[in-house]
Design an enzyme around this catalytic site. Structure first.
Site, PDB file in Angstrom:
ATOM      1  CB  SER A  68      -0.916   0.014   1.223  1.00 17.27           C
ATOM      2  OG  SER A  68      -1.780  -1.094   1.207  1.00 17.27           O
TER       3      SER A  68
HETATM    4  N1  SAH Z   1      -1.289  -4.716   3.921  1.00 23.55           N
HETATM    5  C1  SAH Z   1      -0.453  -4.680   2.754  1.00 23.55           C
HETATM    6  C2  SAH Z   1      -1.249  -4.498   1.478  1.00 23.55           C
HETATM    7  C3  SAH Z   1      -1.679  -5.780   0.946  1.00 23.55           C
HETATM    8  S1  SAH Z   1      -2.585  -5.690  -0.581  1.00 23.55           S
HETATM    9  C4  SAH Z   1       0.578  -3.576   2.878  1.00 23.55           C
HETATM   10  O1  SAH Z   1       0.834  -3.112   3.972  1.00 23.55           O
HETATM   11  O2  SAH Z   1       1.165  -3.171   1.907  1.00 23.55           O
HETATM   12  C5  SAH Z   1      -4.025  -6.592  -0.097  1.00 23.55           C
HETATM   13  C6  SAH Z   1      -3.834  -8.004   0.360  1.00 23.55           C
HETATM   14  O3  SAH Z   1      -5.135  -8.533   0.613  1.00 23.55           O
HETATM   15  C7  SAH Z   1      -3.195  -8.936  -0.674  1.00 23.55           C
HETATM   16  O4  SAH Z   1      -2.060  -9.526  -0.138  1.00 23.55           O
HETATM   17  C8  SAH Z   1      -4.287  -9.963  -0.957  1.00 23.55           C
HETATM   18  O5  SAH Z   1      -3.796 -11.263  -1.190  1.00 23.55           O
HETATM   19  C9  SAH Z   1      -5.115  -9.906   0.303  1.00 23.55           C
HETATM   20  N2  SAH Z   1      -6.495 -10.382   0.153  1.00 23.55           N
HETATM   21  C10 SAH Z   1      -7.352 -10.167  -0.869  1.00 23.55           C
HETATM   22  N3  SAH Z   1      -8.527 -10.780  -0.644  1.00 23.55           N
HETATM   23  C11 SAH Z   1      -8.405 -11.409   0.555  1.00 23.55           C
HETATM   24  C12 SAH Z   1      -9.284 -12.216   1.335  1.00 23.55           C
HETATM   25  N4  SAH Z   1     -10.520 -12.521   0.939  1.00 23.55           N
HETATM   26  N5  SAH Z   1      -8.830 -12.700   2.504  1.00 23.55           N
HETATM   27  C13 SAH Z   1      -7.566 -12.415   2.944  1.00 23.55           C
HETATM   28  N6  SAH Z   1      -6.698 -11.650   2.258  1.00 23.55           N
HETATM   29  C14 SAH Z   1      -7.114 -11.151   1.073  1.00 23.55           C
END
Ligand code: SAH
Length: 217
Positions: A68
């Site tokens: 993010s």
């Molecule tokens: N928190 C991270 C951003 C991750 S992007 C940061 O600090 O940069 C969003 C994440 O959500 C991805 O890794 C994706 O695999 C996860 N995600 C998407 N749908 C999901 C679900 N239904 N359950 C759990 N994780 C999910």
């Protein structure tokens, strides 16, 4: 790449520039700004992207996912912690663990759910290497939350859902707060929900762009 270039991209000056930018954009919580300064974001992305780690932008982390944008992490963390007196936070969408690392020293315990196992394996190790131990991880579907440790004083979701997930609202403690992007692609709204004794109060922090909260495992 030579050593000097390596030092340059993670230098105090580069990080200060990012923090100043976030401050200019309205981030006020000093603890959050200090976390943005101190968490080594270059260790959360591929080496090839490390030189861009302190730009205020999302970057790819593999598996079609992104780390993010620092501003968004700061904004969500600030919103979650505003008036926060609780202990436990449920995080959905661990990804590379950047949000987790920013939040971890500011709360007692984080429970973090990620659906892509390979990401989680690397993230577990990364956070251990950074001496972060108050996080429990679980591969699973974020739509289900993590009932075992509910209710949570805070819930933070790093992927967008078209509607507020009922099961997450149900796992929020009274007085607790949920922060997550809600809405269809291209029209997502960063939403804050506060649970009161007999109702939920909803507020909007503005437009954002997140990967979708994928339905099911
Ligand atoms: N928190 C991270 C951003 C991750 S992007 C940061 O600090 O940069 C969003 C994440 O959500 C991805 O890794 C994706 O695999 C996860 N995600 C998407 N749908 C999901 C679900 N239904 N359950 C759990 N994780 C999910």
């Amino acid at each position: 790449m030579n050593l000097r270039a390596g030092i340059g991209m993670t230098s105090a000056r580069t990080r200060d520039r990012l923090v100043n930018r976030l401050r200019e954009q309205g981030i006020r919580n000093p603890q959050v700004l200090e976390q943005i300064r101190s968490v080594p974001r270059h260790l959360f992305v591929d080496e090839a992207l490390a030189s861009r780690a302190y730009e205020d932008t999302a970057l790819p982390i593999g598996h079609g996912q992104t780390i993010s944008q620092p501003y968004v992490v700061a904004r969500m963390t600030e919103a979650l912690l505003d008036g926060f007196t609780g202990e436990s936070v449920l995080e959905i969408g661990t990804g590379c663990g950047y949000q987790t690392a920013v939040l971890a020293p500011l709360v007692k315990k984080i429970y973090s759910v990620e659906r892509i196992r390979e990401l989680l394996t690397r993230t577990r190790q990364r956070l251990r290497d950074l001496d972060i131990y108050n996080v429990q991880f679980r591969p699973g579907d974020g739509w289900e939350g993590w009932p075992k440790y509910a209710p949570y004083d805070g819930i933070i979701v790093a992927a967008a859902a078209p509607v507020l997930p009922e099961k997450l609202l149900a796992q929020l403690a009274p007085g607790g707060r949920l922060v997550m992007p809600v809405g269809p692609p291209g029209r997502q709204d960063l939403t804050v929900v506060t649970r009161h004794d007999d109702h939920f109060e909803q507020a909007s922090l503005g437009a954002v762009s997140f990967v979708p909260l994928v339905p099911g495992r």
